[in-house]
Design an enzyme around this catalytic site. Structure first.
Site, PDB file in Angstrom:
ATOM      1  N   GLU A 194     -24.573  63.066  -6.233  1.00 51.28           N
ATOM      2  CA  GLU A 194     -24.362  62.020  -7.230  1.00 51.28           C
ATOM      3  C   GLU A 194     -23.170  62.360  -8.132  1.00 51.28           C
ATOM      4  O   GLU A 194     -22.480  61.463  -8.619  1.00 51.28           O
ATOM      5  CB  GLU A 194     -25.642  61.829  -8.055  1.00 51.28           C
TER       6      GLU A 194
ATOM      7  N   HIS B 135     -18.581  53.768  -5.772  1.00 49.45           N
ATOM      8  CA  HIS B 135     -19.669  54.741  -5.907  1.00 49.45           C
ATOM      9  C   HIS B 135     -20.015  55.333  -4.536  1.00 49.45           C
ATOM     10  O   HIS B 135     -20.047  56.553  -4.358  1.00 49.45           O
ATOM     11  CB  HIS B 135     -20.897  54.057  -6.514  1.00 49.45           C
ATOM     12  N   GLU B 136     -20.226  54.450  -3.567  1.00 48.46           N
ATOM     13  CA  GLU B 136     -20.589  54.919  -2.221  1.00 48.46           C
ATOM     14  C   GLU B 136     -19.423  55.673  -1.577  1.00 48.46           C
ATOM     15  O   GLU B 136     -19.634  56.595  -0.799  1.00 48.46           O
ATOM     16  CB  GLU B 136     -21.041  53.747  -1.343  1.00 48.46           C
TER      17      GLU B 136
ATOM     18  N   HIS C  87     -19.711  59.249  -2.459  1.00 48.53           N
ATOM     19  CA  HIS C  87     -20.655  59.941  -1.558  1.00 48.53           C
ATOM     20  C   HIS C  87     -19.987  60.208  -0.202  1.00 48.53           C
ATOM     21  O   HIS C  87     -20.135  61.273   0.386  1.00 48.53           O
ATOM     22  CB  HIS C  87     -21.902  59.076  -1.335  1.00 48.53           C
TER      23      HIS C  87
HETATM   24 ZN    ZN Z   1     -25.376  57.461  -5.623  1.00 50.34          ZN
END
Ligand code: ZN
Length: 494
Positions: free
Chosen positions: A288, A258-259, A262
């Site tokens: 996101e 997830h990171e 980003h």
């Molecule tokens: Zn996030």
């Protein structure tokens, strides 16, 4: 040249902000507890300097000079980005900003205490004060229909409560319906996960995957933190964190991926935009969309696990002997209505967001007293997810956002899912062999697709028009519902 003078002055403000980010990263990953108080002072001093510079007569003068100059499109976008931020900042009286900072730092402490004690009454007076101040803040900005509309532009510009509600309503009935069908189907066993998972192997496998997705380790690093996050100090230095769970390898993996989503965005800004307002993301929802795309759409897909299942088994030979890719894929996608947003699966996640959106609207519009928040929260969890909240620690005290006055933030999580699904639909049209590529662990073309259409654009466009242009359609929740429907009908044999 007025634009260059403006850019030089902006660059110094940017340097101060990035310096604060380094201190913040250190606080979350390295700093011993004894450093806490001094670090708070250092960050507050820097925050004050940044605010003073940003709203100083000198900087406002340079900004106005730049606005009056003959600018190309990029320069115009850079100037407008700063104008928006400065206008927001100067609309709030300094006394209110200082009080807000103080109230929020006390509220944060009270929130931690209340959450540990599972006792909402500790946090209640602080939240009451925060909502009062947040309403005043909304009045300073000015609003139509609901004070919430004045707050959301800090996170997502060009959207309001009515638009959000019109997206959420069909998504809610679709999700509740899908969840009902899943409840009636054979459930997925994840028993094979419940054992010791070597932390060293978790870290190594994670690093390998992150690198495969395209994360550039010469321009970033990964560390451990209690709350996973991504931060950047420059295009050449992007930091991510994750956390380990001895008994669940997916915790580290999916938090890290997830990171990474980003981080790939932030490593993807144009180097020549560095230290200008253009090397930024226009909205939390768009940011996101990138993290959820890699974490969920890619890394929770069957082709992904067909490729990485055997590779993962190489890192955990004792744990994964005889576990096939399909089993890993289904385990990674198990649906189970629960209490905690950050642990939620892909289907129920958006319901957690809808609950928070409804409640924060009601709080700000004074339709709901703070004292009645726990009851309203618990009733919503029963209604939306069919679960009973045992105590406020796992209920309305679970998220940090409201303690820092972040009202208007939550819907950007679901907007990210909506944007992501719209982009994916387009990507599948542009790249008919997308899933073959994923099945070979080849992500170069996927990353390049995102780089050219989103990452390198930076602040040259606001989020929603950009997504609509890429997708070739107006903002719609239909691709997200299609994606969820197809995937979980297949997984659960509905
Ligand atoms: Zn996030």
């Amino acid at each position: 040249m007025p634009y260059q003078k403006f850019l030089d002055a902006y660059g110094e403000i940017h340097d101060l902000r990035m310096t604060a980010s380094v201190l913040h990263w250190d606080q979350q990953t390295q700093m011993p507890p004894g450093g806490g108080e001094a670090r708070g002072r250092q960050l507050s001093t820097l925050g004050g300097l940044i605010h003073d510079r940003m709203t100083s007569a000198e900087f406002l003068g340079l900004l106005a000079d730049a606005e009056g100059a003959d600018l190309d499109d990029d320069q115009r976008a850079a100037v407008e980005t700063v104008r928006f931020a400065v206008d927001r900042a100067t609309k709030l009286p300094g006394s209110m900003v200082r009080e807000m900072t103080l109230v929020e730092s006390r509220a944060f402490g009270a929130w931690i205490e209340a959450r540990q004690a599972r006792d909402f009454s500790i946090f209640q007076p602080h939240l009451e004060r925060i909502i009062e101040l947040t309403r005043q803040k909304a009045d300073c900005f000015g609003w139509k229909d609901t004070p919430w509309n004045a707050l959301v532009p800090d996170y997502e510009r060009g959207i309001d409560a009515r638009r959000i509600a019109s997206l959420f309503a069909p998504l809610r009935s679709f999700t509740v319906d899908l969840l009902d069908k899943i409840r009636g189907a054979d459930q997925i066993s994840t028993r094979f996960l419940d054992r010791q998972w070597d932390l060293g192997a978790q870290g190594e496998f994670g690093r390998r995957l992150i690198g495969d997705l395209g994360f550039d380790y010469s321009r970033g690093r990964i560390d451990i933190a209690a709350h996973p996050f991504c931060t950047n100090f420059s295009v050449g230095d992007v930091r991510i964190t994750s956390r380990f769970d001895h008994r669940n390898p997916f915790e580290y993996l999916f938090s890290a991926l997830h990171e990474t989503g980003h981080a790939l965005y932030e490593q993807g800004f144009r180097p020549e935009d560095e230290r200008t307002p253009l090397a930024e993301c226009p909205s939390l929802g768009l940011h996101e969309s990138q993290s959820r795309f890699w974490e969920v759409t890619i890394a929770r897909s069957l082709p992904f696990w067909k490729h990485y299942g055997p590779i993962m088994a190489g890192y955990f030979p004792g744990n994964l002997a005889g576990v096939d890719a399909g089993t890993l894929y289904r385990a990674a996608n198990r649906v189970e209505p629960g209490l905690i947003r950050v642990d939620a699966d892909e289907v129920t996640y958006n319901l957690h967001i809808m609950i928070r959106f409804d409640l924060e609207l009601a709080l700000l519009e004074r339709r709901l007293e703070v004292a009645d928040l726990p009851d309203a929260w618990n009733a919503a969890y029963k209604d939306f997810l069919g679960v009973t909240v045992p105590h406020d620690g796992d209920g309305c005290l679970q998220d940090v956002h409201w303690s820092s006055g972040a009202f208007g933030y939550f819907p950007t999580y679901t907007l990210g899912n909506i944007y992501g699904a719209m982009m994916t639909r387009r990507m599948e049209k542009d790249m008919p062999d997308l899933w073959d590529k994923v099945g070979r662990g080849d992500f170069a073309a996927v990353l390049e697709w995102l780089r050219t259409r989103i990452h390198r654009v930076g602040m040259r466009s606001l989020a929603m028009p950009l997504v609509e242009e890429i997708a070739g359609e107006k903002l719609t929740v239909e691709p997200l519902m299609g994606q969820l429907g197809r995937k979980f009908t297949d997984i659960y044999n509905l």
